[in-house]
Write a protein that holds these residues in place. Structure first.
Motif, PDB file in Angstrom:
ATOM      1  N   TRP A  29       2.834  14.620 -26.999  1.00  0.00           N
ATOM      2  CA  TRP A  29       1.817  14.537 -25.960  1.00  0.00           C
ATOM      3  C   TRP A  29       0.866  13.418 -26.357  1.00  0.00           C
ATOM      4  CZ3 TRP A  29       1.771  16.791 -21.354  1.00  0.00           C
ATOM      5  CH2 TRP A  29       2.454  17.993 -21.170  1.00  0.00           C
ATOM      6  N   ASN A  30       0.504  12.564 -25.415  1.00  0.00           N
ATOM      7  CA  ASN A  30      -0.500  11.525 -25.619  1.00  0.00           C
ATOM      8  C   ASN A  30      -1.653  11.821 -24.668  1.00  0.00           C
ATOM      9  OD1 ASN A  30       1.045   9.996 -27.507  1.00  0.00           O
ATOM     10  ND2 ASN A  30       2.292   9.303 -25.798  1.00  0.00           N
ATOM     11  N   ASP A  72       5.458  12.065 -23.681  1.00  0.00           N
ATOM     12  CA  ASP A  72       6.399  10.983 -23.981  1.00  0.00           C
ATOM     13  C   ASP A  72       7.726  11.629 -24.357  1.00  0.00           C
ATOM     14  OD1 ASP A  72       7.913   8.916 -25.015  1.00  0.00           O
ATOM     15  OD2 ASP A  72       6.261   8.048 -26.156  1.00  0.00           O
ATOM     16  N   GLU A  80      -6.454  10.891 -19.267  1.00  0.00           N
ATOM     17  CA  GLU A  80      -5.018  10.899 -18.966  1.00  0.00           C
ATOM     18  C   GLU A  80      -4.304  11.817 -19.945  1.00  0.00           C
ATOM     19  OE1 GLU A  80      -3.453   6.968 -19.429  1.00  0.00           O
ATOM     20  OE2 GLU A  80      -4.193   6.307 -17.500  1.00  0.00           O
ATOM     21  N   GLU A 130      -0.060  12.588 -21.022  1.00  0.00           N
ATOM     22  CA  GLU A 130       1.326  12.247 -20.735  1.00  0.00           C
ATOM     23  C   GLU A 130       2.238  12.823 -21.808  1.00  0.00           C
ATOM     24  OE1 GLU A 130       3.338   8.044 -20.606  1.00  0.00           O
ATOM     25  OE2 GLU A 130       1.948   8.080 -22.289  1.00  0.00           O
TER      26      GLU A 130
END
Length: 90
Positions: free
Chosen positions: A41-42, A35, A31, A33
C-alpha cells in the motif's frame, strides 16, 4: 490482506515514529493506492506548514503556507513498514 482503514492507522502510527514533526502537523490522506507489482500500500499524506507559527489571520500568513507530502509504503499482507519517502516531482 489488510483493509484500507487498518492500513491508514498503521501508516499514521509509522509517521509518528519516523517523522514526529510531520505527524504533529496532523496530515491528511491525499491518495491511497495498492501497488499490485510489489504488494504494498502506498499512502500519500499531505499537511500545511508555515515557516513560523501563525494564526492565519492575514493574506500574507496564508501565502506563506506550503504543502508537505510524504508517501508511506506498507506491506499489504502484514502491515509491515516498508518506507517513508518524498513524492517524486513530475
Amino acid at each position: 490482506m489488510l483493509a484500507p482503514s487498518e492500513v491508514i492507522g498503521k501508516a499514521q502510527s509509522y509517521l509518528g515514529e519516523v517523522i514526529p514533526d510531520f505527524a504533529a502537523l496532523e496530515p491528511r490522506v491525499e491518495e491511497m493506492e495498492l501497488d499490485k507489482n510489489s504488494a504494498n500500500w502506498n499512502i500519500t499524506f499531505c499537511a500545511l506548514s508555515s515557516p513560523e507559527k501563525t494564526h492565519e489571520n492575514s493574506l500574507a500568513d496564508l501565502l506563506r503556507l506550503h504543502k508537505i507530502r510524504k508517501i508511506v509504503s506498507i506491506g499489504a499482507d502484514d502491515g509491515s513498514f516498508i518506507a517513508v519517502r518524498n513524492p517524486t516531482p513530475f
